[in-house]
Design an enzyme around this catalytic site. Structure first.
Site, PDB file in Angstrom:
ATOM      1  N   HIS A 130       1.325   0.688  10.428  1.00  0.00           N
ATOM      2  CA  HIS A 130       1.791  -0.725  10.122  1.00  0.00           C
ATOM      3  C   HIS A 130       3.180  -0.738   9.202  1.00  0.00           C
ATOM      4  O   HIS A 130       3.352   0.259   8.652  1.00  0.00           O
ATOM      5  CB  HIS A 130       0.664  -1.383   9.375  1.00  0.00           C
ATOM      6  CG  HIS A 130       0.332  -0.966   7.897  1.00  0.00           C
ATOM      7  ND1 HIS A 130      -0.248   0.349   7.816  1.00  0.00           N
ATOM      8  CD2 HIS A 130       0.677  -1.187   6.776  1.00  0.00           C
ATOM      9  CE1 HIS A 130      -0.551   0.662   6.606  1.00  0.00           C
ATOM     10  NE2 HIS A 130       0.192  -0.302   5.901  1.00  0.00           N
ATOM     11  N   HIS A 131       3.699  -1.981   9.513  1.00  0.00           N
ATOM     12  CA  HIS A 131       5.037  -2.228   8.682  1.00  0.00           C
ATOM     13  C   HIS A 131       6.071  -1.539   9.487  1.00  0.00           C
ATOM     14  O   HIS A 131       7.050  -1.281   8.767  1.00  0.00           O
ATOM     15  CB  HIS A 131       5.146  -2.049   7.341  1.00  0.00           C
ATOM     16  CG  HIS A 131       3.976  -2.964   6.601  1.00  0.00           C
ATOM     17  ND1 HIS A 131       3.644  -4.044   6.953  1.00  0.00           N
ATOM     18  CD2 HIS A 131       3.330  -2.517   5.073  1.00  0.00           C
ATOM     19  CE1 HIS A 131       2.695  -4.543   5.874  1.00  0.00           C
ATOM     20  NE2 HIS A 131       2.684  -3.697   4.971  1.00  0.00           N
ATOM     21  N   ASN A 150      19.131 -34.674  -7.064  1.00  0.00           N
ATOM     22  CA  ASN A 150      19.988 -35.623  -6.370  1.00  0.00           C
ATOM     23  C   ASN A 150      19.652 -35.845  -5.113  1.00  0.00           C
ATOM     24  O   ASN A 150      20.532 -36.029  -4.083  1.00  0.00           O
ATOM     25  CB  ASN A 150      21.582 -35.368  -6.654  1.00  0.00           C
ATOM     26  CG  ASN A 150      21.775 -33.857  -6.233  1.00  0.00           C
ATOM     27  OD1 ASN A 150      20.804 -33.128  -5.631  1.00  0.00           O
ATOM     28  ND2 ASN A 150      22.634 -33.292  -6.946  1.00  0.00           N
ATOM     29  N   GLU A 185      26.147 -29.863   0.309  1.00  0.00           N
ATOM     30  CA  GLU A 185      26.294 -29.815   1.947  1.00  0.00           C
ATOM     31  C   GLU A 185      26.892 -31.312   2.212  1.00  0.00           C
ATOM     32  O   GLU A 185      27.591 -31.468   3.247  1.00  0.00           O
ATOM     33  CB  GLU A 185      24.848 -29.515   2.686  1.00  0.00           C
ATOM     34  CG  GLU A 185      24.316 -28.238   2.035  1.00  0.00           C
ATOM     35  CD  GLU A 185      25.083 -26.865   2.389  1.00  0.00           C
ATOM     36  OE1 GLU A 185      26.365 -26.942   3.048  1.00  0.00           O
ATOM     37  OE2 GLU A 185      24.842 -25.741   2.130  1.00  0.00           O
ATOM     38  N   ASP A 220      18.037 -29.342  -6.791  1.00  0.00           N
ATOM     39  CA  ASP A 220      16.335 -29.515  -6.234  1.00  0.00           C
ATOM     40  C   ASP A 220      16.324 -29.041  -4.982  1.00  0.00           C
ATOM     41  O   ASP A 220      15.335 -28.189  -4.625  1.00  0.00           O
ATOM     42  CB  ASP A 220      16.131 -31.075  -6.125  1.00  0.00           C
ATOM     43  CG  ASP A 220      17.023 -31.968  -5.317  1.00  0.00           C
ATOM     44  OD1 ASP A 220      18.356 -31.649  -5.239  1.00  0.00           O
ATOM     45  OD2 ASP A 220      16.612 -32.965  -4.756  1.00  0.00           O
ATOM     46  N   GLY A 254      18.354 -34.037  -2.429  1.00  0.00           N
ATOM     47  CA  GLY A 254      18.571 -33.527  -1.372  1.00  0.00           C
ATOM     48  C   GLY A 254      20.203 -32.299  -1.755  1.00  0.00           C
ATOM     49  O   GLY A 254      20.284 -31.953  -2.637  1.00  0.00           O
ATOM     50  N   ASP A 293       0.738  -1.309   0.007  1.00  0.00           N
ATOM     51  CA  ASP A 293       0.066  -0.033  -0.056  1.00  0.00           C
ATOM     52  C   ASP A 293       0.627   1.324   0.046  1.00  0.00           C
ATOM     53  O   ASP A 293       0.499   2.181  -0.553  1.00  0.00           O
ATOM     54  CB  ASP A 293      -0.997  -0.026   1.109  1.00  0.00           C
ATOM     55  CG  ASP A 293      -0.539  -0.082   2.349  1.00  0.00           C
ATOM     56  OD1 ASP A 293       0.646  -0.708   2.643  1.00  0.00           O
ATOM     57  OD2 ASP A 293      -1.012   0.681   3.534  1.00  0.00           O
ATOM     58  N   GLY A 314      26.840 -16.882  -2.740  1.00  0.00           N
ATOM     59  CA  GLY A 314      26.587 -18.069  -2.610  1.00  0.00           C
ATOM     60  C   GLY A 314      25.013 -18.566  -1.934  1.00  0.00           C
ATOM     61  O   GLY A 314      24.929 -19.212  -1.255  1.00  0.00           O
ATOM     62  N   GLU A 348       9.474 -10.667  -2.401  1.00  0.00           N
ATOM     63  CA  GLU A 348      10.619  -9.506  -2.487  1.00  0.00           C
ATOM     64  C   GLU A 348      11.772 -10.221  -2.663  1.00  0.00           C
ATOM     65  O   GLU A 348      12.798  -9.855  -3.386  1.00  0.00           O
ATOM     66  CB  GLU A 348      10.502  -8.788  -1.334  1.00  0.00           C
ATOM     67  CG  GLU A 348       9.318  -7.528  -1.047  1.00  0.00           C
ATOM     68  CD  GLU A 348       8.080  -8.336  -0.489  1.00  0.00           C
ATOM     69  OE1 GLU A 348       6.900  -7.708  -0.382  1.00  0.00           O
ATOM     70  OE2 GLU A 348       8.217  -9.609  -0.209  1.00  0.00           O
TER      71      GLU A 348
END
Length: 552
Positions: free
Chosen positions: A115-116, A462, A468, A435, A464, A29, A408, A52
């Site tokens: 607000h916000h 793959n 990591e 994925d 997951g 708004d 990254g 955003e």
């Protein structure tokens, strides 16, 4: 004064003057009245995004292909959702103009609990937060609007970094006179003394050298010397390489291109040519951990010429202010004279590894993708197996490679591809994303379909977070993700017209790539790969990161 011309119109006209044709964002708004002016503007088109953060990523992608990008959010909740994307643009030098629709100046001066906000009457919290990830900030008033808009756009374009512009609703609607002249950018000049000193020191280093190698990186692209480098490499027989972050800044089909330099993870020939040269010229290079296999590079500073945006170094000597373009031009002229004494070296580039068997694995995938590439493609690779596997590809002429190895942020590339394809609608865009990464930002698939954009999305499934798993906890459930029906998503996001394939064998992949090679609609190919299969470069980098992260 032109009737009905406002601060909002002035801002939009200035954005158009610097080459921006699209404004990404999410309505709220506090920015709706400004958006009415966007809708009515003859040159700038509104591009709504799912959230955003995605809008910030889209603007980042757009800024990699155009002079700059613009992002619109609402105050507080909207701008803070975008700050991660803005931080990535700051880290990787992208000029994104972040416009924030804010409560009226009347409400701010009264300290209204609207607000916000944080409910404390302080409307400066968020601009103070923005100071850490933007090069300049301004809170507009009617009195300062012209000066501050011009100042911020100038900073964004010269420093190649995001800026933050707070636009209260009543200020946006206030009358203003149109710009009377084009935007004047701050001049980036070299000191004649610095240039002369640099040339003398560079000549002293290069004159006795027999083996000289050039390495270019992403800042060469950001600060506008890509074409100057191309002309230099065409005219002077220097072996040359890039880092992963700057992949595609040099033509990889040129005879002197030797490959990607990644410290100890480099091909042995590339590493030798870079690290054992009598002189190594670095142009726009930033030696970060993920592109040097954990700072494994061995570059002797005494034998390096290091060109940065406003300073150049020869050994331990620094010369400033010296623009990158002036330094590159000076070295081009100097090496043109000296190169007669340098031997012409034959370059043999490493082949992509072959697959061990008949299964679809990383080796089989990248070999097929290599054959699929065409001149002029834009390849966008997400952080992980996608990025580090793509490092080994040999790019055809005029390709653009986009990745984000410094900031990254996984998931960055899907909305970034939206921004890139919006900026370059006539080029083929290939998105390579895992994925796990795709689950963060998949909502923007709906925007791609809504706007009838036609990227080829290769979703590497793959099971997951393989990147990591390679670093730590290969069997830990925190590296698992929910199993989605990826091929059902285009229809769920509003279009049954997309080309969708799921492949699990090399033959199926080959057939799918043939089907989408000249696709006239969005294509999504889900590529099923082994969970612990990683490209060689990622294996080296993940082991280096693991060592640095261990509390030893």
């Amino acid at each position: 004064m032109t009737p009905d011309y406002t601060v909002a119109d002035y801002l939009l006209d200035r954005l158009a003057q610097i080459g921006i044709r699209h404004l990404f964002g999410v309505p709220g708004d506090y920015n709706l009245h400004f958006l009415d002016h966007v809708i009515d503007h003859p040159q700038i088109r509104w591009v709504g995004c799912a959230n955003e953060l995605n809008a910030a990523y889209a603007a980042d992608g757009y800024a990699r292909c155009q002079p700059a990008a613009a992002l619109l959010t609402t105050f507080g909740v909207g701008e803070l959702s975008a700050v991660n994307g803005i931080a990535g643009s700051y880290a990787e030098y992208l000029p994104v103009i972040h416009l924030v629709g804010a409560p009226t100046l009347r409400a701010q001066r009264a300290g209204d609990m609207v607000h916000h906000t944080l409910g404390d009457g302080d409307f400066g919290h968020f601009v103070r937060m923005a100071q850490e990830v933007t090069a300049a900030q301004a809170s507009l008033t009617v009195e300062n609007a012209k000066t501050e808009i011009d100042r911020l756009l100038g900073v964004a374009l010269t420093e190649r970094r995001p800026v933050y512009l707070l636009l209260p609703g009543d200020v946006a609607q206030a009358p203003l006179t149109p710009p009377l002249s084009p935007l004047v950018l701050p001049a980036a000049d070299s000191s004649p003394e610095a240039l002369a000193g640099f040339i003398a020191a560079a000549r002293e280093l290069l004159q006795p050298a027999r083996h000289v190698t050039l390495v270019a990186d992403f800042l060469a692209e950001r600060f506008g010397v890509r074409q100057a480098l191309a002309q230099w490499m065409n005219e002077v027989p220097l072996p040359h390489a890039t880092l992963l972050m700057g992949k595609s800044v040099l033509d990889e089909t040129r005879a002197g291109f030797i490959g990607i330099y990644s410290g100890a993870a480099s091909d042995p020939q590339v590493r030798q040519r870079v690290e054992e040269a009598d002189a190594t010229i670095l142009v726009g290079v930033r030696l970060t951990d993920t592109i040097t296999a954990g700072f494994s590079h061995q570059l002797n500073a005494e034998r390096c010429i290091d060109i940065q945006p406003s300073v150049a170094r020869v050994g331990r000597q620094a010369f400033s202010p010296l623009t990158m373009s002036d330094a590159v031009q000076a070295l081009h002229q100097l090496t043109s004279v000296l190169c007669g004494q340098w031997p012409r070296l034959t370059v043999s580039r490493p082949e992509l590894p072959a697959s061990d068997g008949g299964e679809l694995d990383q080796h089989a995938f990248w070999r097929q993708l290599q054959a699929f590439l065409q001149p002029g493609d834009v390849i966008i690779a997400d952080q992980g197996t996608a990025c580090f596997g793509a490092a080994a590809l040999s790019l055809p002429q005029d390709c653009l490679f986009i990745n984000q190895p410094l900031w990254g942020a996984i998931g960055y590339t899907l909305p970034a591809a939206f921004g890139v394809q919006t900026a370059l609608p006539d080029r083929r865009v290939l998105l390579l994303i895992g994925d796990g990464a795709a689950q963060l930002t998949i909502q923007e698939l709906g925007s791609l379909l809504r706007d009838d954009l036609k990227p080829v999305i290769l979703l590497l499934n793959n099971a997951g977070y393989t990147v990591e798993r390679a670093i730590h906890g290969p069997q830990q459930r925190y590296n698992d993700i929910a199993a989605w029906d990826w091929c059902a998503l285009p229809q769920a996001f509003g279009s049954a017209a997309a080309t969708v394939r799921r492949v699990s064998t090399p033959q199926q992949l080959q057939s799918a790539l043939q089907t989408v090679s000249d696709s006239r609609q969005l294509a999504l190919i889900e590529v099923l790969l082994p969970p612990m299969d990683v490209p060689e470069l990622l294996d080296s980098i993940s082991r280096a990161i693991q060592l640095r992260n261990d509390a030893a």
